[in-house]
Design a protein around this motif. Sequence first.
Motif, PDB file in Angstrom:
ATOM      1  N   ALA A 151       0.874  -1.270   0.073  1.00  0.00           N
ATOM      2  CA  ALA A 151       0.033  -0.073   0.083  1.00  0.00           C
ATOM      3  C   ALA A 151       0.792   1.370  -0.027  1.00  0.00           C
ATOM      4  CB  ALA A 151      -0.944  -0.006   1.092  1.00  0.00           C
ATOM      5  N   VAL A 152       2.064   1.064   0.596  1.00  0.00           N
ATOM      6  CA  VAL A 152       2.858   2.396   0.850  1.00  0.00           C
ATOM      7  C   VAL A 152       3.512   2.506  -0.584  1.00  0.00           C
ATOM      8  CG1 VAL A 152       5.083   3.252   1.913  1.00  0.00           C
ATOM      9  CG2 VAL A 152       3.164   2.174   3.363  1.00  0.00           C
ATOM     10  N   LEU A 153       4.077   1.450  -1.118  1.00  0.00           N
ATOM     11  CA  LEU A 153       4.806   1.684  -2.397  1.00  0.00           C
ATOM     12  C   LEU A 153       4.108   1.741  -3.621  1.00  0.00           C
ATOM     13  CD1 LEU A 153       7.809  -0.892  -1.312  1.00  0.00           C
ATOM     14  CD2 LEU A 153       7.872   1.761  -1.575  1.00  0.00           C
ATOM     15  N   ARG A 154       2.697   1.517  -3.592  1.00  0.00           N
ATOM     16  CA  ARG A 154       2.130   1.503  -5.050  1.00  0.00           C
ATOM     17  C   ARG A 154       2.134   2.793  -5.588  1.00  0.00           C
ATOM     18  NH1 ARG A 154      -2.581  -0.785  -3.298  1.00  0.00           N
ATOM     19  NH2 ARG A 154      -1.659  -2.712  -3.917  1.00  0.00           N
ATOM     20  N   PRO A 155       1.611   4.034  -4.909  1.00  0.00           N
ATOM     21  CA  PRO A 155       1.837   5.184  -5.471  1.00  0.00           C
ATOM     22  C   PRO A 155       3.399   5.661  -5.650  1.00  0.00           C
ATOM     23  CG  PRO A 155       1.226   5.514  -3.323  1.00  0.00           C
ATOM     24  CD  PRO A 155       1.349   4.162  -3.512  1.00  0.00           C
ATOM     25  N   VAL A 156       4.139   5.255  -5.044  1.00  0.00           N
ATOM     26  CA  VAL A 156       5.538   5.726  -5.247  1.00  0.00           C
ATOM     27  C   VAL A 156       6.136   5.020  -6.606  1.00  0.00           C
ATOM     28  CG1 VAL A 156       7.971   5.532  -4.388  1.00  0.00           C
ATOM     29  CG2 VAL A 156       6.020   6.010  -2.993  1.00  0.00           C
ATOM     30  N   LEU A 157       5.698   3.860  -7.011  1.00  0.00           N
ATOM     31  CA  LEU A 157       6.319   3.002  -7.957  1.00  0.00           C
ATOM     32  C   LEU A 157       5.508   3.501  -9.128  1.00  0.00           C
ATOM     33  CD1 LEU A 157       6.312  -0.435  -6.509  1.00  0.00           C
ATOM     34  CD2 LEU A 157       8.267   1.147  -7.017  1.00  0.00           C
ATOM     35  N   ASP A 158       4.364   4.028  -9.261  1.00  0.00           N
ATOM     36  CA  ASP A 158       3.526   4.480 -10.307  1.00  0.00           C
ATOM     37  C   ASP A 158       4.123   6.005 -10.838  1.00  0.00           C
ATOM     38  OD1 ASP A 158       1.967   2.514 -10.436  1.00  0.00           O
ATOM     39  OD2 ASP A 158       0.314   3.546  -9.036  1.00  0.00           O
ATOM     40  N   ALA A 159       4.830   6.659  -9.900  1.00  0.00           N
ATOM     41  CA  ALA A 159       5.487   8.000 -10.177  1.00  0.00           C
ATOM     42  C   ALA A 159       6.930   7.823 -10.573  1.00  0.00           C
ATOM     43  CB  ALA A 159       5.176   8.803  -8.949  1.00  0.00           C
ATOM     44  N   ALA A 160       7.233   6.535 -10.440  1.00  0.00           N
ATOM     45  CA  ALA A 160       8.921   6.442 -10.448  1.00  0.00           C
ATOM     46  C   ALA A 160       9.369   6.273 -12.019  1.00  0.00           C
ATOM     47  CB  ALA A 160       9.505   5.361  -9.544  1.00  0.00           C
TER      48      ALA A 160
END
Length: 110
Positions: A65-74
């Motif tokens: 849950a924490v990494l999902r938005p981070v990876l989408d923007a990476a």
Amino acid sequence: MPPRLRLRASRDFRRVYATRRRHDGHLVAVHYAPNQLDHPRVGFSVSTKVGGSVVRNLLRRRMKAVLRPVLDAAPEALDLVVVARPAAAAAGFAELEAELRELVGRLVSL
């Protein structure tokens, strides 16, 4: 998490570990290696030292849950392996989120 963002094969985990590049925190360690794709991938490792299956699966869901938005923007093409430490089992969501964002933020320019 979409399949294209997941790291699942043992050979991929071994390749990431073999680079010996990581950032350590109190709750998790983030191992990383460049990949040949145009997007990042992430895998999770939660040992039985962390707790029983309920605790391990809860921790894995929280990290996703924490990494999902981070990876989408990476934009970087990195393979990440997030290794949970036993202290992560007792940590709250906010504490885990803060540490993961800080460690992954060192690798990915957001």
